[in-house]
Design a protein around this motif. Sequence first.
Motif: not given
Length: 706
Positions: A297-306
């Motif tokens: 799997g590949l995961a992409v995350g942000y520290q702000t709402p997106h």
Amino acid sequence: MPGTVGRAPTSPTPAPGPAGVEPEATAVPAHPWADTPLGPQQGWDVTIRVLVDVILSCPVPMALHYGDDFVLLYNQAYAEVIGDRHPDAMGRPAPEVYADLWHAPGVGEVIERAYRHGESFLQKESVLPVHQQGTGEHTVFTRGHSPVRDSTGRIVGVLTVAAQTSQLTQQLQSLSDFAAALSGTLTLDDVARVTLRYALHSFDADQVSFAVDDGPAWRLVRRIRGELLDEADERLPPLWRPVPPDTTAPVVVGARSGVPFFAGDGQPLRDTAVDRHDQKIRSLAALPLRSSVIRGGLAVGYQTPHGWTAAERALLAASAELVGQAAERARRFETQHGTAQLLQRSMLPEQLPALPRLRIAARYDAGVDGNAAGGDFYDAFLLPSGDLGVVLGDVAGHDVQAAARMGQVRAALRALALTDPRPDAVLAGLDRLVASLGTETGTHELFVTVAFGVVDADRGEITLASAGHPPPLIRRTGPDGVATATFVELPTGAPLGLGCRPHTATVPFAPGDTLLLYSDGVVERRRQSLTAGLAGLAAAVAGAASGDPRALCAVATGAVPGATEDDVAVLAVEHALKPSRSAGMEMPAEPTAPSRVRHWMTAQLAEWQVPEAVIGAAVLCTSELTTNALLHAGTAARVEIDLSPERLLVSVADSGTRGTVTRAQTDTLSSRGRGLGLIEQLSDAWGTDPTVRGSTVWFEILLPTG
């Protein structure tokens, strides 16, 4: 002038701009419109007033081209689009503002068409031929042009609305570059490294994770925005973290279920967070890899709402598809590569004899891409007389059949040598064997070359014979300390199986001399003569810092520049001036292991009265090697030190299948950064040798004389 409004003699007091508009946009009402075809604001047609209010309050780039002269009125967003042409463009005719561009395709013609013919026009993915403010790149937009009518129905201008698509275009270009980069990956480490770098930059993410199924458990590797990675770090094998099979980490859950996961706001990693970086993630996308061979799997995350737009989801899905294909190829390669390497190395001796007066080392590097078993082989063994038998041979081919024939030839040679060690008799017997194998298989394409010698340390001589093999090389050091390297004058003879009639040559082999046997892959290069390759090998061996066999093997394999598709095998034997002292230590796969190795090594070298400067350099280099083995091979290792009157040799052998350091990977050692720069500064030679179950990295430090 058609479409103009009556002018007033003076300009009225500017009206305040709409609330919340940027300073540049609030200056729009203050412009002296009375001096333009628009005329003073109080005389504007009601339709124009409403349109201007819409333009100024809209966050999307919008511009009004008014009248026959196409006088410009635009908002703050459009000002950012046209860069340094603002603020002078406000209230001026567009053909003047864009004098250098107006007649270019897709610029003035579309405005004029909409104005003259009342036709709306949509330009998809067009490059606006001005540089975006703050960058040196052209901006890509989708632009719509619509005729503007006043309250009487007359066409008085053209409204342009621009939607920037540069980011999407750049992401699509990045996806193409990503596919190209993945096409060059061979292992899962390579795939992970390329994937993390691409996803972090292309999606401007705060965190990216890549996970793969390793059978009973999973492993995961992560990159975080702002990580300080230098060129050496980028080449290091990724630091995978084991993950339990029952984890609730979204990237693993999505990989198991095959269902993408999207969270716009919240704490998606709260239950599986390993540090503050995970805890800060508020929005996350996790997509499974599409592969029948490997789950991941590949995961992409942000520290702000997106908010995950449809375009982003499609781009992520395409990225995961590419990663899945690359991971599938990598898993197949690693399986085939491991099988081929195991087959190849299992037919080579696991250990070479350890003798007080003869030091022996060998090196084998697979040709092509390292994914096929080859036919090169070497061996060294004690004879009943107490002499040492040494051999290096080459069976043509890069397949399992070549490796199998190599095993037959090597085993037969040992048996013949233990019965009658004379080199000419051994090769004559091998010639009959190879001819018999050719008859049994119905092929006349068996091509086997061999060099075999018997080393008599008591007499200080070597007896050699060759069957079509490159000439052996002997390095000698004169009384003045100057080293020379000369080829043994030995009749080559025909390859085995072709009626070989070998001849022997006996040459001196005094203390301080080193014998080098090698395969043709060491000296043969395309578009280069064999003579040049042999000369390059002799020069490199003569110029080596010492006659230590391990160092000479490394020197020999890199002596001739240029790539080779052939296998490379080297065997070196040194007649030592004095017996060396050796010691070893098993290093467990524990975080405290490097510290224990440092203490043990310091005490051992001090007991041997090694100079303090050498001890300090050796301990520091060994610390780097043991840390590298612990981090990147992930297995226990064995540290060995060998001290002779001329040099200190240290080796660290791991049993891992990942993290092998190669000569081509400069600056890749260490636990993050210092790497080979440190090893090369503090040692006189270094190298890495593949073994049956892992790899051995070594270095040597010459001892001060006098």
